[in-house]
Design a protein around this motif. Sequence first.
Motif, PDB file in Angstrom:
ATOM      1  N   GLY A 255      37.744  42.665  39.166  1.00 19.59           N
ATOM      2  CA  GLY A 255      36.807  41.973  38.862  1.00 19.59           C
ATOM      3  C   GLY A 255      36.579  40.913  39.832  1.00 19.59           C
ATOM      4  N   SER A 256      37.167  41.142  41.010  1.00 15.51           N
ATOM      5  CA  SER A 256      37.147  39.897  41.968  1.00 15.51           C
ATOM      6  C   SER A 256      35.918  40.053  42.735  1.00 15.51           C
ATOM      7  N   GLY A 257      34.947  40.845  42.737  1.00 14.88           N
ATOM      8  CA  GLY A 257      33.722  40.786  43.010  1.00 14.88           C
ATOM      9  C   GLY A 257      33.605  41.533  44.561  1.00 14.88           C
ATOM     10  N   LYS A 258      34.700  41.785  45.121  1.00 12.73           N
ATOM     11  CA  LYS A 258      34.628  42.609  46.299  1.00 12.73           C
ATOM     12  C   LYS A 258      34.579  43.968  46.223  1.00 12.73           C
ATOM     13  N   LYS A 259      34.029  44.898  47.293  1.00 18.24           N
ATOM     14  CA  LYS A 259      34.152  46.309  47.277  1.00 18.24           C
ATOM     15  C   LYS A 259      35.703  46.632  47.143  1.00 18.24           C
ATOM     16  N   TYR A 260      35.709  47.726  46.376  1.00 23.59           N
ATOM     17  CA  TYR A 260      36.915  48.429  46.107  1.00 23.59           C
ATOM     18  C   TYR A 260      37.829  48.729  47.292  1.00 23.59           C
ATOM     19  N   LYS A 261      37.285  49.140  48.624  1.00 24.79           N
ATOM     20  CA  LYS A 261      37.611  49.343  49.729  1.00 24.79           C
ATOM     21  C   LYS A 261      38.393  48.175  50.297  1.00 24.79           C
ATOM     22  N   LYS A 262      37.703  46.789  50.190  1.00 27.34           N
ATOM     23  CA  LYS A 262      38.194  45.733  50.568  1.00 27.34           C
ATOM     24  C   LYS A 262      39.273  44.927  49.827  1.00 27.34           C
ATOM     25  N   CYS A 263      39.458  45.618  48.494  1.00 25.10           N
ATOM     26  CA  CYS A 263      40.293  44.791  47.622  1.00 25.10           C
ATOM     27  C   CYS A 263      41.495  45.438  47.330  1.00 25.10           C
ATOM     28  N   CYS A 264      41.362  45.992  46.053  1.00 21.13           N
ATOM     29  CA  CYS A 264      42.758  46.849  45.491  1.00 21.13           C
ATOM     30  C   CYS A 264      42.775  48.038  46.193  1.00 21.13           C
ATOM     31  N   GLY A 265      41.826  48.745  46.862  1.00 17.54           N
ATOM     32  CA  GLY A 265      41.560  50.188  47.782  1.00 17.54           C
ATOM     33  C   GLY A 265      42.110  49.975  49.054  1.00 17.54           C
ATOM     34  N   LYS A 266      42.513  48.829  49.429  1.00 11.27           N
ATOM     35  CA  LYS A 266      42.441  48.925  50.812  1.00 11.27           C
ATOM     36  C   LYS A 266      43.835  49.482  51.351  1.00 11.27           C
ATOM     37  N   ASN A 267      44.818  49.731  50.690  1.00 15.14           N
ATOM     38  CA  ASN A 267      46.190  50.681  50.966  1.00 15.14           C
ATOM     39  C   ASN A 267      45.899  51.692  50.356  1.00 15.14           C
TER      40      ASN A 267
END
Length: 166
Positions: free
Chosen positions: A154-166
Amino acid sequence: MSLFSKWEELAEMERNEEEYEKFWEGYFKKEENNYKYIIGNKINILSGTIETLAKEYNMDLVTFTGFIHGINTSLNNPVDMDSLTEDTELKLEIDFEKLYFNMHVAKADWLYNITEWDGILSQEKREEIEKDYKKSKIVVKEDKIGRNDPCPCGSGKKYKKCCGKN
């Protein structure tokens, strides 16, 4: 050696194809006759010692132990199979809906197609249970989150820039 160990040994015994077919055909016929009697007479509680019940259902002690093993997952209170002796006092409370479902799981069409079910479960109920069985066999693949999809946190960011970063 426990009755259940003796059953396992008997069931898994090395046999040629003809002997194998003969053994299981004989067992399945006895099993079918017992279920026809139990279901046809709406007997949902079997009680007594294993020795008494085995005689009542025309099976030897070891074969009746195999029968108990087969029905065990359909009981309200499953039995500890390893503790069974000929003097064990049993009270087997059968859940007929579970039994019908488990007969489908075991692919025992000679059991779930017997006419005695008509007096226990309506045709609609049997169809519902069969539908539940079929649904239990369907694998549902969950949607995969794409790299450029919005992050599910729900952060509004793209997955790759948020929880999917690692």
